[in-house]
Design a protein around this motif. Structure first.
Motif, PDB file in Angstrom:
ATOM      1  N   VAL A   1       1.028  -1.001   0.383  1.00 52.93           N
ATOM      2  CA  VAL A   1      -0.415   0.077  -0.154  1.00 52.93           C
ATOM      3  C   VAL A   1       0.741   1.430  -0.335  1.00 52.93           C
ATOM      4  CG1 VAL A   1      -1.573   1.223   1.334  1.00 52.93           C
ATOM      5  CG2 VAL A   1      -1.861  -0.926   1.463  1.00 52.93           C
ATOM      6  N   ASP A   2       2.316   1.134   0.458  1.00 52.95           N
ATOM      7  CA  ASP A   2       2.983   2.202   1.115  1.00 52.95           C
ATOM      8  C   ASP A   2       3.777   2.702  -0.232  1.00 52.95           C
ATOM      9  OD1 ASP A   2       2.243   2.121   3.718  1.00 52.95           O
ATOM     10  OD2 ASP A   2       4.591   1.433   3.976  1.00 52.95           O
ATOM     11  N   LEU A   3       4.137   1.891  -0.991  1.00 52.40           N
ATOM     12  CA  LEU A   3       4.105   2.340  -3.001  1.00 52.40           C
ATOM     13  C   LEU A   3       3.396   2.180  -3.518  1.00 52.40           C
ATOM     14  CD1 LEU A   3       7.095   1.381  -4.120  1.00 52.40           C
ATOM     15  CD2 LEU A   3       6.505  -0.643  -4.606  1.00 52.40           C
ATOM     16  N   ALA A   4       2.394   1.496  -3.789  1.00 49.99           N
ATOM     17  CA  ALA A   4       0.808   2.539  -4.547  1.00 49.99           C
ATOM     18  C   ALA A   4       1.156   3.597  -4.185  1.00 49.99           C
ATOM     19  CB  ALA A   4      -0.283   1.295  -4.653  1.00 49.99           C
ATOM     20  N   LEU A   5       1.038   3.708  -3.045  1.00 44.69           N
ATOM     21  CA  LEU A   5       0.159   5.585  -2.519  1.00 44.69           C
ATOM     22  C   LEU A   5       1.561   6.440  -3.117  1.00 44.69           C
ATOM     23  CD1 LEU A   5      -2.127   7.469  -0.871  1.00 44.69           C
ATOM     24  CD2 LEU A   5      -0.595   7.422   0.613  1.00 44.69           C
ATOM     25  N   ALA A   6       2.422   5.873  -2.664  1.00 42.70           N
ATOM     26  CA  ALA A   6       4.101   7.240  -3.021  1.00 42.70           C
ATOM     27  C   ALA A   6       4.480   6.723  -4.604  1.00 42.70           C
ATOM     28  CB  ALA A   6       5.557   6.597  -2.340  1.00 42.70           C
ATOM     29  N   THR A   7       3.667   5.876  -5.050  1.00 38.61           N
ATOM     30  CA  THR A   7       4.034   6.036  -6.565  1.00 38.61           C
ATOM     31  C   THR A   7       3.157   6.524  -7.208  1.00 38.61           C
ATOM     32  OG1 THR A   7       4.619   3.665  -6.783  1.00 38.61           O
ATOM     33  CG2 THR A   7       3.994   4.714  -8.995  1.00 38.61           C
ATOM     34  N   TYR A   8       2.152   7.290  -7.235  1.00 37.46           N
ATOM     35  CA  TYR A   8       0.650   7.746  -7.108  1.00 37.46           C
ATOM     36  C   TYR A   8       0.970   9.121  -7.145  1.00 37.46           C
ATOM     37  CZ  TYR A   8      -4.144  10.021  -8.139  1.00 37.46           C
ATOM     38  OH  TYR A   8      -4.846  11.144  -7.482  1.00 37.46           O
ATOM     39  N   ILE A   9       1.765   9.219  -5.572  1.00 36.38           N
ATOM     40  CA  ILE A   9       1.859  10.724  -5.378  1.00 36.38           C
ATOM     41  C   ILE A   9       3.324  11.249  -6.496  1.00 36.38           C
ATOM     42  CG2 ILE A   9       3.324  12.807  -4.031  1.00 36.38           C
ATOM     43  CD1 ILE A   9       1.842  10.478  -1.211  1.00 36.38           C
ATOM     44  N   VAL A  10       3.716  10.099  -6.697  1.00 36.63           N
ATOM     45  CA  VAL A  10       5.298  11.112  -7.071  1.00 36.63           C
ATOM     46  C   VAL A  10       4.320  10.745  -8.935  1.00 36.63           C
ATOM     47  CG1 VAL A  10       7.337   9.756  -8.487  1.00 36.63           C
ATOM     48  CG2 VAL A  10       7.218   9.534  -6.032  1.00 36.63           C
ATOM     49  N   ASP A  11       3.449  10.506  -8.912  1.00 36.04           N
ATOM     50  CA  ASP A  11       3.188  10.077 -11.082  1.00 36.04           C
ATOM     51  C   ASP A  11       2.187  11.441 -10.946  1.00 36.04           C
ATOM     52  OD1 ASP A  11       4.294   7.850 -11.158  1.00 36.04           O
ATOM     53  OD2 ASP A  11       2.448   7.202 -11.217  1.00 36.04           O
ATOM     54  N   GLN A  12       1.415  11.869  -9.742  1.00 36.38           N
ATOM     55  CA  GLN A  12       1.132  13.443  -9.638  1.00 36.38           C
ATOM     56  C   GLN A  12       1.440  14.222  -9.660  1.00 36.38           C
ATOM     57  OE1 GLN A  12      -2.700  12.894 -10.503  1.00 36.38           O
ATOM     58  NE2 GLN A  12      -1.971  11.295 -10.840  1.00 36.38           N
ATOM     59  N   HIS A  13       3.105  14.573  -9.206  1.00 29.02           N
ATOM     60  CA  HIS A  13       4.113  15.164  -9.197  1.00 29.02           C
ATOM     61  C   HIS A  13       3.358  16.899  -7.717  1.00 29.02           C
ATOM     62  CE1 HIS A  13       5.977  14.309 -12.594  1.00 29.02           C
ATOM     63  NE2 HIS A  13       5.000  14.125 -13.301  1.00 29.02           N
ATOM     64  N   LYS A  14       3.557  15.758  -7.028  1.00 25.73           N
ATOM     65  CA  LYS A  14       2.491  16.434  -6.121  1.00 25.73           C
ATOM     66  C   LYS A  14       3.928  16.656  -4.858  1.00 25.73           C
ATOM     67  CE  LYS A  14      -1.334  17.539  -7.331  1.00 25.73           C
ATOM     68  NZ  LYS A  14      -1.632  18.447  -7.809  1.00 25.73           N
ATOM     69  N   ALA A  15       4.224  17.684  -4.424  1.00 25.04           N
ATOM     70  CA  ALA A  15       4.652  17.403  -3.296  1.00 25.04           C
ATOM     71  C   ALA A  15       4.101  16.789  -1.065  1.00 25.04           C
ATOM     72  CB  ALA A  15       4.956  19.201  -2.462  1.00 25.04           C
ATOM     73  N   VAL A  16       4.990  16.502  -0.791  1.00 27.91           N
ATOM     74  CA  VAL A  16       4.552  15.125   0.339  1.00 27.91           C
ATOM     75  C   VAL A  16       5.541  15.969   1.677  1.00 27.91           C
ATOM     76  CG1 VAL A  16       5.665  13.421  -0.569  1.00 27.91           C
ATOM     77  CG2 VAL A  16       3.783  13.155   0.877  1.00 27.91           C
ATOM     78  N   LEU A  17       4.957  15.078   2.158  1.00 30.51           N
ATOM     79  CA  LEU A  17       5.685  15.674   3.755  1.00 30.51           C
ATOM     80  C   LEU A  17       5.221  13.654   4.334  1.00 30.51           C
ATOM     81  CD1 LEU A  17       7.448  16.249   6.445  1.00 30.51           C
ATOM     82  CD2 LEU A  17       4.776  17.044   6.814  1.00 30.51           C
ATOM     83  N   ILE A  18       6.374  13.031   5.155  1.00 30.00           N
ATOM     84  CA  ILE A  18       5.911  11.238   5.618  1.00 30.00           C
ATOM     85  C   ILE A  18       5.671  12.337   7.150  1.00 30.00           C
ATOM     86  CG2 ILE A  18       6.917   9.441   5.618  1.00 30.00           C
ATOM     87  CD1 ILE A  18       8.080   9.986   2.849  1.00 30.00           C
ATOM     88  N   VAL A  19       5.123  11.485   7.493  1.00 25.68           N
ATOM     89  CA  VAL A  19       5.110  11.888   9.178  1.00 25.68           C
ATOM     90  C   VAL A  19       4.605  10.449  10.196  1.00 25.68           C
ATOM     91  CG1 VAL A  19       3.250  12.888  10.760  1.00 25.68           C
ATOM     92  CG2 VAL A  19       3.840  14.172   8.610  1.00 25.68           C
ATOM     93  N   GLY A  20       5.604  10.934  10.809  1.00 23.45           N
ATOM     94  CA  GLY A  20       5.880   9.414  11.652  1.00 23.45           C
ATOM     95  C   GLY A  20       4.413   9.756  13.091  1.00 23.45           C
ATOM     96  N   THR A  21       3.945   9.054  13.789  1.00 24.88           N
ATOM     97  CA  THR A  21       2.753   9.198  14.568  1.00 24.88           C
ATOM     98  C   THR A  21       2.999   8.441  15.527  1.00 24.88           C
ATOM     99  OG1 THR A  21       1.394   8.038  13.852  1.00 24.88           O
ATOM    100  CG2 THR A  21       0.768  10.418  12.633  1.00 24.88           C
ATOM    101  N   LYS A  22       2.645   9.644  16.513  1.00 22.64           N
ATOM    102  CA  LYS A  22       2.895   8.400  17.688  1.00 22.64           C
ATOM    103  C   LYS A  22       4.198   8.102  18.245  1.00 22.64           C
ATOM    104  CE  LYS A  22      -1.296   5.642  17.166  1.00 22.64           C
ATOM    105  NZ  LYS A  22      -2.119   6.971  18.104  1.00 22.64           N
ATOM    106  N   ILE A  23       5.214   8.859  18.163  1.00 19.41           N
ATOM    107  CA  ILE A  23       6.619   9.117  18.589  1.00 19.41           C
ATOM    108  C   ILE A  23       6.538   9.136  20.150  1.00 19.41           C
ATOM    109  CG2 ILE A  23       6.818  12.159  19.025  1.00 19.41           C
ATOM    110  CD1 ILE A  23       9.680   9.317  16.752  1.00 19.41           C
ATOM    111  N   ASP A  24       5.796   9.296  21.263  1.00 18.64           N
ATOM    112  CA  ASP A  24       6.421   9.010  21.892  1.00 18.64           C
ATOM    113  C   ASP A  24       5.699   7.203  22.861  1.00 18.64           C
ATOM    114  OD1 ASP A  24       3.243   9.164  21.257  1.00 18.64           O
ATOM    115  OD2 ASP A  24       3.018   8.650  23.673  1.00 18.64           O
ATOM    116  N   LEU A  25       5.954   6.536  21.590  1.00 17.93           N
ATOM    117  CA  LEU A  25       5.645   5.150  21.942  1.00 17.93           C
ATOM    118  C   LEU A  25       6.511   4.173  21.391  1.00 17.93           C
ATOM    119  CD1 LEU A  25       2.079   4.885  21.400  1.00 17.93           C
ATOM    120  CD2 LEU A  25       3.232   5.353  23.506  1.00 17.93           C
ATOM    121  N   VAL A  26       7.794   5.377  20.601  1.00  8.73           N
ATOM    122  CA  VAL A  26       8.523   4.838  19.586  1.00  8.73           C
ATOM    123  C   VAL A  26      10.002   5.174  20.360  1.00  8.73           C
ATOM    124  CG1 VAL A  26       9.909   4.714  17.742  1.00  8.73           C
ATOM    125  CG2 VAL A  26       7.569   4.914  17.286  1.00  8.73           C
TER     126      VAL A  26
END
Length: 167
Positions: free
Chosen positions: A1-26
């Motif tokens: 799913v991550d790769l498919a979504l990333a490929t779509y974003i790149v194909d659409q030439h969109k700016a993107v920020l990858i956000v990791g959540t729940k940093i308090d648990l890691v």
């Protein structure tokens, strides 16, 4: 799913920020694995910044919003035509596409923002796609300080009009 979504974003030439959540648990070790995960699983997203937040305690939320504003500013950048053409020319002088036919780049101009879009006139568009296109994008990102947003380059064959003389 991550790769498919990333490929779509790149194909659409969109700016993107990858956000990791729940940093308090890691723990720190898990954070170090993010870089290798993105490099291995999402190689087409290497340009995208990564931010870690915790909604529970508000950790890094303000900084993440600042990164989003920076991304928008990068995606709205205007490339002066003269400087754009100098960068393209220097990039071609450093490295030419590998092809049997001699690839020639004539000139380029910016045709859009959000996404950054360029129109580059060449002798044969197919000679500039793929690895060489990424090389040009990276040269432009480096020069114009827009390293974290995609740049779409449209290669168009230059056609010269022939004016017939009458009489």
């Amino acid at each position: 799913v991550d790769l498919a979504l990333a490929t779509y974003i790149v194909d659409q030439h969109k700016a993107v920020l990858i956000v990791g959540t729940k940093i308090d648990l890691v723990d720190e070790i898990a954070l170090d694995r993010w870089d290798s995960y993105i490099e291995q699983q999402l190689p087409n997203m290497r340009f995208a910044p990564v931010s870690f937040i915790s909604a529970k305690n508000g950790f890094n939320v303000a900084a993440t919003l600042k990164v989003l504003r920076d991304l928008r500013q990068q995606a709205r950048m205007q490339f002066p035509t003269g400087e754009l053409n100098r960068v393209l020319q220097k990039a071609q002088e450093r490295q030419r596409p590998k092809a049997k036919k001699t690839p020639r780049m004539f000139y380029g101009t910016q045709i859009g923002i959000e996404p950054l879009r360029l129109l580059v006139f060449v002798n044969e568009p197919s000679l500039f796609r793929g690895l060489y296109e990424r090389y040009l994008q990276n040269s432009l990102r480096e020069r114009f300080d827009c390293a974290e947003v995609p740049i779409q380059i449209v290669f168009r064959k230059r056609v010269r009009d022939v004016i017939e003389k009458s009489g």
